[in-house]
Scaffold this active site. Sequence first.
Site, PDB file in Angstrom:
ATOM      1  N   LYS A   1      -3.048  41.966  11.924  1.00  0.00           N
ATOM      2  CA  LYS A   1      -4.227  41.852  11.051  1.00  0.00           C
ATOM      3  C   LYS A   1      -5.509  41.503  11.809  1.00  0.00           C
ATOM      4  O   LYS A   1      -6.590  41.933  11.440  1.00  0.00           O
ATOM      5  CB  LYS A   1      -3.974  40.794   9.969  1.00  0.00           C
ATOM      6  CG  LYS A   1      -2.812  41.122   9.043  1.00  0.00           C
ATOM      7  CD  LYS A   1      -3.288  41.797   7.792  1.00  0.00           C
ATOM      8  CE  LYS A   1      -2.190  42.359   6.920  1.00  0.00           C
ATOM      9  NZ  LYS A   1      -0.931  41.649   6.833  1.00  0.00           N
TER      10      LYS A   1
ATOM     11  N   GLU B   1      -9.863  39.221   0.760  1.00  0.00           N
ATOM     12  CA  GLU B   1      -8.740  38.906  -0.120  1.00  0.00           C
ATOM     13  C   GLU B   1      -7.535  38.599   0.757  1.00  0.00           C
ATOM     14  O   GLU B   1      -7.501  38.991   1.923  1.00  0.00           O
ATOM     15  CB  GLU B   1      -8.423  40.108  -1.013  1.00  0.00           C
ATOM     16  CG  GLU B   1      -7.472  41.157  -0.406  1.00  0.00           C
ATOM     17  CD  GLU B   1      -8.005  41.886   0.821  1.00  0.00           C
ATOM     18  OE1 GLU B   1      -9.230  41.867   1.041  1.00  0.00           O
ATOM     19  OE2 GLU B   1      -7.188  42.472   1.569  1.00  0.00           O
TER      20      GLU B   1
ATOM     21  N   SER C   1       5.214  44.282  13.710  1.00  0.00           N
ATOM     22  CA  SER C   1       3.893  43.959  13.152  1.00  0.00           C
ATOM     23  C   SER C   1       3.545  42.480  13.162  1.00  0.00           C
ATOM     24  O   SER C   1       2.370  42.124  13.216  1.00  0.00           O
ATOM     25  CB  SER C   1       3.776  44.514  11.735  1.00  0.00           C
ATOM     26  OG  SER C   1       4.803  44.023  10.908  1.00  0.00           O
TER      27      SER C   1
HETATM   28  C1  LIG Z   1       0.237  42.168   6.107  1.00  0.00           C
HETATM   29  C2  LIG Z   1       1.429  42.512   6.917  1.00  0.00           C
HETATM   30  C3  LIG Z   1       2.123  43.731   6.759  1.00  0.00           C
HETATM   31  C4  LIG Z   1       1.796  44.731   5.681  1.00  0.00           C
HETATM   32  O1  LIG Z   1       0.492  45.217   5.716  1.00  0.00           O
HETATM   33  P1  LIG Z   1       0.168  46.691   6.223  1.00  0.00           P
HETATM   34  O2  LIG Z   1      -1.251  46.876   5.847  1.00  0.00           O
HETATM   35  O3  LIG Z   1       1.104  47.631   5.534  1.00  0.00           O
HETATM   36  O4  LIG Z   1       0.377  46.686   7.705  1.00  0.00           O
HETATM   37  C5  LIG Z   1       3.175  44.012   7.610  1.00  0.00           C
HETATM   38  N1  LIG Z   1       3.562  43.148   8.554  1.00  0.00           N
HETATM   39  C6  LIG Z   1       2.940  41.964   8.734  1.00  0.00           C
HETATM   40  C7  LIG Z   1       3.429  41.044   9.792  1.00  0.00           C
HETATM   41  C8  LIG Z   1       1.856  41.606   7.922  1.00  0.00           C
HETATM   42  O5  LIG Z   1       1.240  40.415   8.107  1.00  0.00           O
END
Ligand SMILES: *Cc1c(COP(=O)(O)O)cnc(C)c1O
Length: 407
Positions: A94, A116, A383
Site C-alpha cells: 500500500k 478511506e 503483498s
Molecule cells: C489491502 C491489501 C490487499 C488487498 O488490496 P488490493 O488492492 O487488492 O491489493 C492485499 N494484501 C494486503 C497485504 C493488503 O494490505
Amino acid sequence: MSAAVSMVPDKAGRFGPFGGRYVPETLVAALDQLTQAYEQAIADPRFHAEFEFHLKSFVGRPNPLYFASRLTAQAGGARIFFKREDLNHTGAHKINNSIGQVLLARRMGKPRIIAETGAGQHGVATATACALFGLPCTVYMGEEDVRRQKLNVFKMQSMGTKVHPVTTGSRTLRDAINEAMRDWMATVESTHYVLGSVVGPHPFPRIVRDFQSVIGKETRAQCLDQLGRLPDVVIACVGGGSNAAGMFFPFVDDPSVRLIGVEAGGRANDPGQHAATLSFGKPGVLHGTMSYVLQDEDGQTADVHSVSAGLDYPGVGPEHSYWRDSGRVEYTACDDSSALESFYLCSRMEGILPALETAHAIKEAMRIAASRPHGDIVVVCLSGRGDKDCYEIARLSGQDLETASVH
Ligand SMILES: *Cc1c(COP(=O)(O)O)cnc(C)c1O
C-alpha cells in the site's frame, strides 16, 4: 492476444466497457485537475526521480525476489518465488501508492489529505506518507473496523492522523469510501483524496495501477537477471485489485506469462458468504466506476464476507473486469479455511508469516506449482506480512492472545 492489452485506459478512463466516471458534478473538476496534474507529473523526470528516491530511501525498495525452496519441495513441481512486498516499510504494498499520491497532492498544492481504510493498512500507509511530508491527514474508517483493528487506529493516531469512525450502513470499507467522497466534495479546493486501490472514478484506477507497477517492473527485471527469463505463471490476490494490477501490468503484453488473480472464496459460494466479485458479480456501478459488482436480485450491492479484511470488498478494479472478459487474466477464488491453512504452511515452511490476503495467493501457487514441471517459474506477489492478522488467526484457532498462556 494482440500486444495492445496495455493500451488502456482511453482518455475517458475506459477499459473496454469498464471504468469511466460516474460521479456528482462537484467532483468532475477535481478529477479533471487530478488527471491533468498526473499527466504533467509523469512527463516530468523530476517527479519520477523524487518517487524513486522515496521508494528507495524510505520504503526500502527494491525488495527481493525470493526462492521459496521448502514450499517448492512440498508442492513437488515448479519453482515458487515470492516478491517480498511484506518487507516494505509498513509491511505491505500500500505504501507505494500512498507515497506517489501524496507527492502528487504536493504538486497540486493541496495541503490536506484524506483517505478511506478497511482493515487499516491503507490508512496506516497514508498516515505514514503524510507524516513523512508533514501534511495533515484524516482517515475514514467504518466503526466496525475501528473496533476490530485497534492497533492500526493507534498507529495512525500516533503519526498525527485523525481517524474518523463511520457509523453509516454496514460500518465497513464501502461506507468509509462513501464518507471520504462526501468530505472530498465539500473540500476539493484544499484536499486530495488518496484512494487506496485500483477502484473509483477515472483517473484513480490508472494512477494507482501505475504507482503499484513498480512491483511488476522489479519482478520482471529480477526474473531476467536472476533466472535468465520471464516467469511462466504470476499469481496475486485480488481485493480491489491494486497489488495484482501492479504485479500483472508489466507482464500483460507478454503472452507466454500466465496471470492468475485470486479472490476471497469466503465460507461458501452463497450470496453474502464470499467476496469473489469476478466469479459471481455482474457489471454495475460502484464508487464511481463501471466494473463487476456483487449485487442482489434488485441490483443492490450485496453483503460480502472474507476471513481477510483486505479482500472483503463487493467491487473490483475496472481493469480486472477488462482483463477477465478479454481472457488475459484468469481469476479464481480460495476459501477461508484454505487461506488459514496456507498461512500456517507458509509460516512453518518458510519462516514468513504472510498476510491473510496473501495466503489466498499462496494457496493457488501451491496448486499450480504441483501441476507444472520442475523447471517452471511461478511468482507470487507476497503483498504483505501477517503480523496484523495474528490476533484474528489466533481467535479462529481457538486462542485469545490477550489472555493466552503458553502450552
Ligand atoms: C489491502 C491489501 C490487499 C488487498 O488490496 P488490493 O488492492 O487488492 O491489493 C492485499 N494484501 C494486503 C497485504 C493488503 O494490505
